[in-house]
Structure formats: structure tokens, C-alpha cells
Design a protein around this motif. Sequence first.
Motif, short mmCIF file in Angstrom:
data_model
loop_
_atom_site.label_atom_id
_atom_site.label_comp_id
_atom_site.label_asym_id
_atom_site.label_seq_id
_atom_site.Cartn_x
_atom_site.Cartn_y
_atom_site.Cartn_z
N ASP A 158 49.20 42.41 42.15
CA ASP A 158 50.03 43.23 41.28
C ASP A 158 51.46 42.69 41.29
O ASP A 158 51.74 41.66 41.94
CB ASP A 158 49.97 44.71 41.69
N ALA A 159 52.37 43.35 40.61
CA ALA A 159 53.75 42.88 40.48
C ALA A 159 54.47 42.78 41.82
O ALA A 159 55.41 42.00 41.97
CB ALA A 159 54.53 43.78 39.53
N GLN A 160 54.05 43.56 42.80
CA GLN A 160 54.67 43.54 44.13
C GLN A 160 54.01 42.52 45.06
O GLN A 160 54.40 42.37 46.21
CB GLN A 160 54.63 44.92 44.77
N GLY A 161 52.97 41.84 44.58
CA GLY A 161 52.30 40.82 45.39
C GLY A 161 51.12 41.32 46.19
O GLY A 161 50.51 40.57 46.93
N ALA A 162 50.78 42.60 46.05
CA ALA A 162 49.63 43.14 46.78
C ALA A 162 48.33 42.70 46.11
O ALA A 162 48.20 42.73 44.89
CB ALA A 162 49.69 44.67 46.82
N VAL A 163 47.37 42.30 46.92
CA VAL A 163 46.07 41.89 46.40
C VAL A 163 45.34 43.12 45.87
O VAL A 163 45.20 44.12 46.56
CB VAL A 163 45.23 41.19 47.49
N CYS A 164 44.88 43.03 44.63
CA CYS A 164 44.15 44.15 44.03
C CYS A 164 42.80 43.72 43.46
O CYS A 164 42.02 44.55 43.02
CB CYS A 164 45.00 44.83 42.96
N GLY A 165 42.55 42.41 43.46
CA GLY A 165 41.28 41.91 42.95
C GLY A 165 41.07 40.48 43.41
O GLY A 165 41.96 39.86 43.98
N ALA A 166 39.87 39.97 43.14
CA ALA A 166 39.59 38.59 43.54
C ALA A 166 38.57 37.96 42.60
O ALA A 166 37.61 38.60 42.18
CB ALA A 166 39.07 38.54 44.97
N GLU A 167 38.83 36.70 42.30
CA GLU A 167 37.92 35.86 41.53
C GLU A 167 37.29 34.89 42.53
O GLU A 167 38.01 34.27 43.31
CB GLU A 167 38.73 35.13 40.47
N LEU A 168 35.99 34.79 42.53
CA LEU A 168 35.30 33.88 43.45
C LEU A 168 34.71 32.72 42.66
O LEU A 168 34.11 32.92 41.61
CB LEU A 168 34.17 34.60 44.19
N ARG A 169 34.93 31.52 43.19
CA ARG A 169 34.43 30.32 42.52
C ARG A 169 33.92 29.35 43.57
O ARG A 169 34.62 29.04 44.53
CB ARG A 169 35.56 29.69 41.71
N GLY A 170 32.70 28.90 43.39
CA GLY A 170 32.10 27.93 44.28
C GLY A 170 31.02 27.16 43.55
O GLY A 170 30.82 27.36 42.35
#
Length: 169
Positions: free
Chosen positions: A43-55
Motif C-alpha cells: 500500500d502507499a505506506q509500504g505495508a504488504v497487502c498482497g503477493a504475486e507468485l512467479r516460478g
Amino acid sequence: YRGGKVWNYLIRERCLPEAIVRAAVAKGCLRDGYHAAWFAHTDAQGAVCGAELRGPDTHLCLGGSVKTLFRFQPGSVQPVRRLVICEAAIDALSFAALDQARVPGTLYASTAGGMGPETIAAIQTHLADMKALPDVVLVVATDDDDAGNAFADTLYRLADDAGVAFMRR
């Protein structure tokens, strides 16, 4: 970690330079996940709110998480003057690796291939902040196909609405 499955995928298969991978890890936007690289959406404050996984065998977003933007700003954090938006996080890191015009204040971002309300709001916030600065530009770095062109058109409209110059790569 160096020599691990994810490391080898990013360095050997995807040909990302080690310096870019190390910088993304140091910034906290890239982590070693279970059989896949874990690209943080913040988010705008730098907190992780989601993740994209790629492999090698994985390409997904974590269920139940919020897609906003994957954000990678190499070097010291500065006001964003040049916002590069790609469809996938791995594309953003690839663009950063190949970027001849990298300047202080460049932020490499991706939307994980879609733009929901949280993603659009994040882009609009960046563009609104950029508008007050001199010599700003949104760089649209999408695939050259129907989906990429539609994605680019949406980004052009957002930049135009914000009064920010844009270009496509």
C-alpha cells in the motif's frame, strides 16, 4: 537464497541480473517463496497487502490478498518523477535491468496483469503526487498484444486525467 530454486529461476531462466535481484530482495519487494518468487504488493505506506507468485510452474496471486502495486525503487527513495508500469512484477524487474534512462526517482511497478479499484487508486495517487513535480512521466511498458494495448489505453487515460505526460515502451 543464492543457489536455491527461486534464485536459479530468476537468474538463469529469466536472466535477471544478480544486482537487480539483490536490490529487490534488499528493498523487501522480492522474497523466496515455496517453489516461486514472491513479489510483494504494497500500500502507499509500504505495508504488504498482497503477493504475486512467479516460478517455473507457478503464476498466480495469493487468494485473499489485495492487489495494489508491486513497487521497486532502486537506490535511495525519492519523490517519484518517472513511474514505469508493467503488467507483471518480473517484467518490472526486467525493465529496470534494461532501462537505459534510469534516473533518480524512477519507480518500477506492476499490477499483476489487472487493475481493480485498489490498483487504480494506487496509480492515481502516484500520478497526483507526480503532477506537482517538474519533468514527470508515466512510462507504459506493456505487451504489444490486444490485452497489453487495452491495458495501455487505461493507463493513458489515468495519466491524461492527472495531467501527467506519458509514453510507451
